[in-house]
Design a protein around this motif. Structure first.
Motif, PDB file in Angstrom:
ATOM      1  N   GLU A 142       0.831  -1.216   0.000  1.00 34.00           N
ATOM      2  CA  GLU A 142       0.000   0.000   0.000  1.00 34.00           C
ATOM      3  C   GLU A 142       0.863   1.263   0.000  1.00 34.00           C
ATOM      4  O   GLU A 142       0.600   2.193  -0.759  1.00 34.00           O
ATOM      5  CB  GLU A 142      -0.943   0.009   1.210  1.00 34.00           C
ATOM      6  CG  GLU A 142      -2.103  -0.952   1.079  1.00 34.00           C
ATOM      7  CD  GLU A 142      -3.023  -0.599  -0.074  1.00 34.00           C
ATOM      8  OE1 GLU A 142      -3.360   0.590  -0.257  1.00 34.00           O
ATOM      9  OE2 GLU A 142      -3.411  -1.527  -0.818  1.00 34.00           O
ATOM     10  N   ILE A 143       1.869   1.293   0.857  1.00 36.42           N
ATOM     11  CA  ILE A 143       2.734   2.484   0.925  1.00 36.42           C
ATOM     12  C   ILE A 143       3.496   2.644  -0.380  1.00 36.42           C
ATOM     13  O   ILE A 143       3.590   3.748  -0.927  1.00 36.42           O
ATOM     14  CB  ILE A 143       3.704   2.405   2.131  1.00 36.42           C
ATOM     15  CG1 ILE A 143       2.924   2.425   3.449  1.00 36.42           C
ATOM     16  CG2 ILE A 143       4.704   3.560   2.086  1.00 36.42           C
ATOM     17  CD1 ILE A 143       3.763   2.144   4.681  1.00 36.42           C
ATOM     18  N   ARG A 144       4.011   1.548  -0.919  1.00 35.75           N
ATOM     19  CA  ARG A 144       4.751   1.600  -2.190  1.00 35.75           C
ATOM     20  C   ARG A 144       3.855   2.113  -3.306  1.00 35.75           C
ATOM     21  O   ARG A 144       4.244   2.962  -4.097  1.00 35.75           O
ATOM     22  CB  ARG A 144       5.294   0.220  -2.538  1.00 35.75           C
ATOM     23  CG  ARG A 144       6.092   0.197  -3.834  1.00 35.75           C
ATOM     24  CD  ARG A 144       6.534  -1.248  -4.142  1.00 35.75           C
ATOM     25  NE  ARG A 144       7.224  -1.299  -5.403  1.00 35.75           N
ATOM     26  CZ  ARG A 144       6.627  -1.422  -6.591  1.00 35.75           C
ATOM     27  NH1 ARG A 144       5.321  -1.496  -6.661  1.00 35.75           N
ATOM     28  NH2 ARG A 144       7.325  -1.456  -7.692  1.00 35.75           N
ATOM     29  N   LYS A 145       2.630   1.613  -3.364  1.00 32.55           N
ATOM     30  CA  LYS A 145       1.676   2.063  -4.381  1.00 32.55           C
ATOM     31  C   LYS A 145       1.420   3.558  -4.229  1.00 32.55           C
ATOM     32  O   LYS A 145       1.417   4.302  -5.211  1.00 32.55           O
ATOM     33  CB  LYS A 145       0.372   1.270  -4.269  1.00 32.55           C
ATOM     34  CG  LYS A 145      -0.676   1.648  -5.305  1.00 32.55           C
ATOM     35  CD  LYS A 145      -1.967   0.878  -5.073  1.00 32.55           C
ATOM     36  CE  LYS A 145      -3.040   1.234  -6.074  1.00 32.55           C
ATOM     37  NZ  LYS A 145      -3.323   2.634  -6.237  1.00 32.55           N
ATOM     38  N   ASP A 146       1.201   4.005  -3.003  1.00 32.85           N
ATOM     39  CA  ASP A 146       0.969   5.433  -2.756  1.00 32.85           C
ATOM     40  C   ASP A 146       2.167   6.282  -3.179  1.00 32.85           C
ATOM     41  O   ASP A 146       2.002   7.355  -3.755  1.00 32.85           O
ATOM     42  CB  ASP A 146       0.650   5.684  -1.275  1.00 32.85           C
ATOM     43  CG  ASP A 146      -0.748   5.232  -0.877  1.00 32.85           C
ATOM     44  OD1 ASP A 146      -1.570   4.961  -1.782  1.00 32.85           O
ATOM     45  OD2 ASP A 146      -1.020   5.155   0.331  1.00 32.85           O
ATOM     46  N   ILE A 147       3.364   5.784  -2.912  1.00 33.93           N
ATOM     47  CA  ILE A 147       4.568   6.519  -3.321  1.00 33.93           C
ATOM     48  C   ILE A 147       4.609   6.638  -4.835  1.00 33.93           C
ATOM     49  O   ILE A 147       4.797   7.722  -5.384  1.00 33.93           O
ATOM     50  CB  ILE A 147       5.847   5.827  -2.780  1.00 33.93           C
ATOM     51  CG1 ILE A 147       5.948   5.985  -1.262  1.00 33.93           C
ATOM     52  CG2 ILE A 147       7.098   6.399  -3.461  1.00 33.93           C
ATOM     53  CD1 ILE A 147       7.032   5.134  -0.622  1.00 33.93           C
ATOM     54  N   LEU A 148       4.425   5.526  -5.536  1.00 33.48           N
ATOM     55  CA  LEU A 148       4.493   5.525  -7.005  1.00 33.48           C
ATOM     56  C   LEU A 148       3.341   6.302  -7.639  1.00 33.48           C
ATOM     57  O   LEU A 148       3.503   6.886  -8.709  1.00 33.48           O
ATOM     58  CB  LEU A 148       4.536   4.097  -7.540  1.00 33.48           C
ATOM     59  CG  LEU A 148       5.812   3.335  -7.238  1.00 33.48           C
ATOM     60  CD1 LEU A 148       5.690   1.886  -7.688  1.00 33.48           C
ATOM     61  CD2 LEU A 148       7.021   3.997  -7.898  1.00 33.48           C
ATOM     62  N   ASP A 149       2.179   6.323  -6.973  1.00 35.16           N
ATOM     63  CA  ASP A 149       1.031   7.051  -7.506  1.00 35.16           C
ATOM     64  C   ASP A 149       1.073   8.542  -7.176  1.00 35.16           C
ATOM     65  O   ASP A 149       0.184   9.285  -7.586  1.00 35.16           O
ATOM     66  CB  ASP A 149      -0.279   6.456  -6.975  1.00 35.16           C
ATOM     67  CG  ASP A 149      -0.598   5.101  -7.597  1.00 35.16           C
ATOM     68  OD1 ASP A 149       0.036   4.733  -8.607  1.00 35.16           O
ATOM     69  OD2 ASP A 149      -1.483   4.409  -7.052  1.00 35.16           O
ATOM     70  N   MET A 188      12.081   9.623   4.702  1.00 34.75           N
ATOM     71  CA  MET A 188      11.821  10.583   3.641  1.00 34.75           C
ATOM     72  C   MET A 188      11.602   9.846   2.323  1.00 34.75           C
ATOM     73  O   MET A 188      12.353   8.929   1.980  1.00 34.75           O
ATOM     74  CB  MET A 188      13.003  11.547   3.487  1.00 34.75           C
ATOM     75  CG  MET A 188      12.764  12.633   2.461  1.00 34.75           C
ATOM     76  SD  MET A 188      14.131  13.810   2.343  1.00 34.75           S
ATOM     77  CE  MET A 188      15.413  12.768   1.654  1.00 34.75           C
ATOM     78  N   VAL A 189      10.567  10.242   1.575  1.00 29.83           N
ATOM     79  CA  VAL A 189      10.293   9.660   0.271  1.00 29.83           C
ATOM     80  C   VAL A 189      11.448  10.015  -0.656  1.00 29.83           C
ATOM     81  O   VAL A 189      11.897  11.159  -0.713  1.00 29.83           O
ATOM     82  CB  VAL A 189       8.954  10.171  -0.299  1.00 29.83           C
ATOM     83  CG1 VAL A 189       8.711   9.637  -1.706  1.00 29.83           C
ATOM     84  CG2 VAL A 189       7.803   9.773   0.631  1.00 29.83           C
ATOM     85  N   ASN A 190      11.944   9.006  -1.363  1.00 29.27           N
ATOM     86  CA  ASN A 190      13.151   9.167  -2.172  1.00 29.27           C
ATOM     87  C   ASN A 190      12.879   8.715  -3.606  1.00 29.27           C
ATOM     88  O   ASN A 190      13.349   7.683  -4.037  1.00 29.27           O
ATOM     89  CB  ASN A 190      14.292   8.332  -1.571  1.00 29.27           C
ATOM     90  CG  ASN A 190      15.590   8.524  -2.301  1.00 29.27           C
ATOM     91  OD1 ASN A 190      15.925   9.621  -2.719  1.00 29.27           O
ATOM     92  ND2 ASN A 190      16.340   7.457  -2.459  1.00 29.27           N
TER      93      ASN A 190
END
Length: 192
Positions: free
Chosen positions: A12-19, A66-68
Motif C-alpha cells: 500500500e505504501i509503495r503504491k501510494d509513493i508511485l502514484d 523521507m520519500v526518495n
C-alpha cells in the motif's frame, strides 16, 4: 497462504509513493502510518524498513523516513547513461558470450510473479544479466544502482519482454547494430 500484514502495508505504501500520494522529500513516520492503517507500529516498521532498503525511502533516526523518488528529468539522465553503458555490454557480449549464455537471458519466459523489489523485477534481472554477459564485472557493478533507480519509477514496472526477445535474437545473429537499436528502444525516456 495468508499474506503478512507488513507485506500488505508495504504494498500500500509503495503504491501510494508511485502514484504520487506522497511528494518527493515528504516524511513518513511509523506512528503516522500505523494510525493510517489502524495497526501497531511493528508491521509498519517492517514495511518502512523494506522500502528504505529498496531505495524508496531514506531513514532518518527520530524523524522518520523521507520519500526518495527521482524526478522525470533525473530518470531521463539515468536512462541516458544506461543506454551508453548497456550498448557497451551488448558489444562485449556479442563478441564473447556463447549462444547458450545469451539464451539464458530468456528466463522471463518461465513466468513467475511480478516482484515488487526493484532489484528483483524481470527488467532489472534482464539488464543486469546482460551486463554480466559482457564479462566486465565493473559494468555490472556500475549499472546495478542505475537500473535499480530506473526500476523504482513507473517506467519499468512492466518489463517489455518483446524488446528483450528482439535484443537477444539480434545478439544471437551477432548483429550489433540491430541489438543496440532494440536496446535503445527498450531503455526509454519519460520526457522525450
Amino acid at each position: 497462504m495468508k499474506e503478512k500484514l507488513s507485506t500488505m502495508i508495504y504494498k500500500e505504501i509503495r503504491k501510494d509513493i508511485l502514484d504520487g500520494a506522497y511528494s518527493t522529500r515528504d516524511f513518513l513516520s511509523e506512528s503516522q502510518m500505523a494510525k493510517k492503517y489502524g495497526v501497531s507500529k511493528a508491521p509498519v516498521k517492517e514495511a518502512l524498513h523494506a522500502l528504505a532498503d529498496q531505495g524508496y525511502l531514506v531513514g532518518y533516526p527520530r524523524r522518520g523516513y523521507m520519500v526518495n523518488l527521482y524526478t522525470e528529468e533525473e530518470i531521463d539522465k539515468i536512462q541516458e547513461i544506461r543506454r551508453v553503458l548497456e550498448a557497451l555490454c551488448v558489444r562485449h557480449a556479442i563478441a564473447s558470450a556463447s549462444d547458450e549464455e545469451i539464451e539464458s537471458l530468456r528466463f522471463y519466459r518461465n513466468g513467475g510473479e511480478k516482484e515488487l523489489d526493484p532489484r528483483e523485477t524481470v527488467n532489472f534481472r534482464f539488464h543486469i544479466g546482460l551486463a554480466r554477459l559482457s564479462k566486465n564485472e565493473f559494468l555490472a557493478e556500475t549499472l546495478t544502482p542505475l537500473v535499480s533507480r530506473a526500476s523504482m519509477s513507473k517506467i519499468d514496472l512492466i518489463a517489455d519482454t518483446e524488446h528483450f526477445d528482439k535484443i537477444l535474437d539480434a545478439m544471437l545473429a551477432r548483429d550489433e547494430k540491430k541489438a543496440i537499436f532494440y536496446l535503445e528502444e527498450d531503455i526509454r525516456y519519460l520526457k522525450k
